[in-house]
Design a protein around this motif. Structure first.
Motif, PDB file in Angstrom:
ATOM      1  N   PHE A 409      27.886   2.902 -50.596  1.00 45.94           N
ATOM      2  CA  PHE A 409      29.131   3.511 -51.069  1.00 45.94           C
ATOM      3  C   PHE A 409      29.512   3.024 -52.464  1.00 45.94           C
ATOM      4  CE2 PHE A 409      33.740   3.679 -51.504  1.00 45.94           C
ATOM      5  CZ  PHE A 409      33.976   5.027 -51.227  1.00 45.94           C
ATOM      6  N   HIS A 410      29.456   1.717 -52.675  1.00 45.80           N
ATOM      7  CA  HIS A 410      29.900   1.166 -53.955  1.00 45.80           C
ATOM      8  C   HIS A 410      28.799   1.184 -55.013  1.00 45.80           C
ATOM      9  CE1 HIS A 410      33.743  -0.079 -52.324  1.00 45.80           C
ATOM     10  NE2 HIS A 410      33.137  -0.702 -51.321  1.00 45.80           N
ATOM     11  N   GLU A 417      38.477  -1.221 -52.263  1.00 46.31           N
ATOM     12  CA  GLU A 417      38.883  -0.917 -50.890  1.00 46.31           C
ATOM     13  C   GLU A 417      39.749   0.341 -50.849  1.00 46.31           C
ATOM     14  OE1 GLU A 417      37.816  -2.275 -48.160  1.00 46.31           O
ATOM     15  OE2 GLU A 417      36.550  -3.685 -49.272  1.00 46.31           O
ATOM     16  N   GLU A 418      40.525   0.570 -51.911  1.00 48.26           N
ATOM     17  CA  GLU A 418      41.371   1.765 -51.962  1.00 48.26           C
ATOM     18  C   GLU A 418      40.515   3.032 -51.980  1.00 48.26           C
ATOM     19  OE1 GLU A 418      44.878   3.788 -54.746  1.00 48.26           O
ATOM     20  OE2 GLU A 418      43.825   1.985 -55.406  1.00 48.26           O
ATOM     21  N   LEU A 419      39.435   3.022 -52.763  1.00 44.82           N
ATOM     22  CA  LEU A 419      38.529   4.161 -52.827  1.00 44.82           C
ATOM     23  C   LEU A 419      37.852   4.395 -51.481  1.00 44.82           C
ATOM     24  CD1 LEU A 419      37.274   6.296 -54.699  1.00 44.82           C
ATOM     25  CD2 LEU A 419      35.467   4.654 -55.218  1.00 44.82           C
ATOM     26  N   VAL A 422      40.311   6.150 -49.135  1.00 48.18           N
ATOM     27  CA  VAL A 422      40.424   7.569 -49.488  1.00 48.18           C
ATOM     28  C   VAL A 422      39.216   8.345 -48.973  1.00 48.18           C
ATOM     29  CG1 VAL A 422      40.439   9.205 -51.408  1.00 48.18           C
ATOM     30  CG2 VAL A 422      41.867   7.162 -51.512  1.00 48.18           C
ATOM     31  N   ALA A 423      38.023   7.779 -49.123  1.00 52.23           N
ATOM     32  CA  ALA A 423      36.804   8.443 -48.666  1.00 52.23           C
ATOM     33  C   ALA A 423      36.822   8.644 -47.145  1.00 52.23           C
ATOM     34  CB  ALA A 423      35.586   7.637 -49.078  1.00 52.23           C
ATOM     35  N   ARG A 424      37.314   7.669 -46.430  1.00 52.32           N
ATOM     36  CA  ARG A 424      37.392   7.786 -44.965  1.00 52.32           C
ATOM     37  C   ARG A 424      38.319   8.930 -44.569  1.00 52.32           C
ATOM     38  NH1 ARG A 424      37.750   1.273 -44.051  1.00 52.32           N
ATOM     39  NH2 ARG A 424      35.528   0.916 -43.608  1.00 52.32           N
TER      40      ARG A 424
END
Length: 447
Positions: A409-410, A417-419, A422-424
């Motif tokens: 992911f990263h 963690e904020e991104l 949002v993805a979840r």
């Protein structure tokens, strides 16, 4: 129609912009396309060598396994000599008889009843000038072959432009070569250049097409044969669906690759665009122009939404044109399309993905390729993205699935963690589908 008209708008001035190297490439491409259109392999055409090296009077050679032939390649055995200069009668004499002696290759080809063609992208000859050049060629061989059964031809840039317009794929190549490309449209060779490994095949079920009897579940090679068969019928429409990253675009490229299976589709009839590239002209405009010109073409539209597919299919069917349509899309819905053969592509086997990773990333140590392949679930794009996160000397051995996901992911960016949160949330829209009484999807209202 004004935008679409530019697809086939190749002029003699366009040909005149080619340098010597590109001129020879154009002749080779045209010969390959002409041979392929008539059922002969592209390998019947040979060209190459350094542009400035002595070539003995041959830039492109064609040898077809047939006794009869007609068209832009005058004889089954034909040699082409390309010239990035004007070729008047005196220059023709010097070219064919350097030092007053007929070139050996011309002697050979005429002895076998073949053809010798001089191609000039600087000449735009009138009929009178053309006849003068033909006479000069005949005079150059008259001493040795007063009654030869071969053919001597002179092609100027107008003749080359006309020949090019008969092959849409070569039109795209020429426009790109002179810096006047169609935005977002590619030739097969350009799509092929993206992939640096051979097409890998496994025996697991990869393609499903419930519309065709006895072919609901097929291995890859059988599926490729079925896809090719569906795209040989003029006016046909084919839809290739599957999750992102399973290799749909790679499969499209393989359909035209003569090294994959048998009876590859003709690459000179291939034109490709990805809707995400905002192509100009739009696919429907391209289809209208191709139909107006009567061109036999396979139009491939990647990331094609269902609405556009329906419009294109309706046009192809109603106009009774010579186009064969192939659209590609990430499609999770079990939609039925009228007058369309739908193929659904499944993820690859773990073994195939592992093999791909070992080829693409030879620096990875065991068991990392296997770990990556298992984690990817048969999705090549996921596997490649994860492999790119492994630094030299590093190993994934011992990492849990959650750790692998975070790496994927990263990537190599700063952890956010904020991104991730949002993805979840966004993933819920793709994971669930709700329908209201009116029958249309209303995920946003439910969320």
């Amino acid at each position: 129609m004004s935008g679409a008209a530019s697809l086939l708008d190749v002029t003699s001035d366009d040909v005149g912009k080619l340098d010597d190297k590109k001129l020879r490439e154009l002749i080779a491409l045209l010969c390959e396309a002409e041979a392929e259109r008539n059922g002969f392999p592209r390998t019947a055409v040979t060209s190459g060598g350094h542009q400035d090296a002595p070539d003995g009077g041959v830039d492109v050679r064609v040898e077809l396994a047939t006794l009869e032939w007609s068209g832009n390649i005058p004889k089954p055995l034909t040699i082409f000599q390309s010239k990035d200069s004007e070729m008047g009668p005196a220059k023709i004499q010097a070219e064919m008889r350097p030092g007053g002696v007929l070139r050996t290759v011309i002697f050979e080809v005429l002895s076998r009843g073949g053809a010798y063609v001089i191609v000039s992208n600087r000449d735009n000859a009138s009929d009178l000038a053309y006849q003068g050049r033909k006479t000069a060629m005949e005079n150059a061989v008259s001493a040795e072959f007063p009654d030869h059964r071969g053919a001597l031809q002179f092609y100027d840039r107008s003749r080359l432009a006309t020949w090019t317009r008969s092959h849409p794929g070569v039109v795209l190549w020429l426009r790109n070569a002179i810096g006047r490309p169609l935005h977002g449209w590619k030739t097969w060779a350009e799509l092929q250049s993206i992939y640096d490994t051979k097409f890998l095949v496994d025996d697991v079920v990869r393609l499903r097409t419930p519309q065709l009897p006895n072919t609901e579940d097929m291995g890859m090679l059988d599926g490729i044969s079925c896809l090719r068969l569906a795209l040989r019928l003029e006016g046909s429409s084919v839809r290739l669906a599957g999750l992102s990253g399973v290799g749909k675009t790679r499969l499209v490229q393989a359909l035209f690759d003569p090294t994959v299976g048998t009876d590859a589709l003709p690459s000179h009839e291939f034109v490709y665009t990805d809707i995400s590239d905002d192509p100009i002209p739009a696919p429907l405009e391209i289809c209208r122009q191709l139909h107006a010109e009567g061109r036999s073409t396979i139009v491939v539209v990647d990331n094609c939404p269902p609405e556009l597919h329906t419009k294109l299919t309706n046009y192809v069917a109603q106009s009774k044109c010579r186009i064969r349509l192939l659209t590609v899309e990430y499609d999770v819905r079990e939609e039925e399309y009228e007058e369309t053969s739908v193929f659904r592509m499944e993820p690859a086997s773990v073994d195939l993905v592992e093999n791909l990773i070992r080829i693409r990333f030879p620096e990875l140590r065991s068991p990392d390729p296997h770990i990556i392949a298992e984690f990817s679930g048969g999705n090549a794009r996921v596997a490649i993205s994860l492999a790119k996160t492994v630094n030299r000397g590093e190993t994934l051995s011992g990492l849990k699935k959650g750790d692998l996901f975070r790496r994927l992911f990263h990537q190599r960016n700063e952890i956010s963690e904020e991104l991730l949160t949002v993805a979840r949330c966004c993933s819920l829209v793709y994971s669930f589908e709700f329908e209201n009484k009116n029958g249309y999807s209303s995920e946003l209202l439910v969320l």
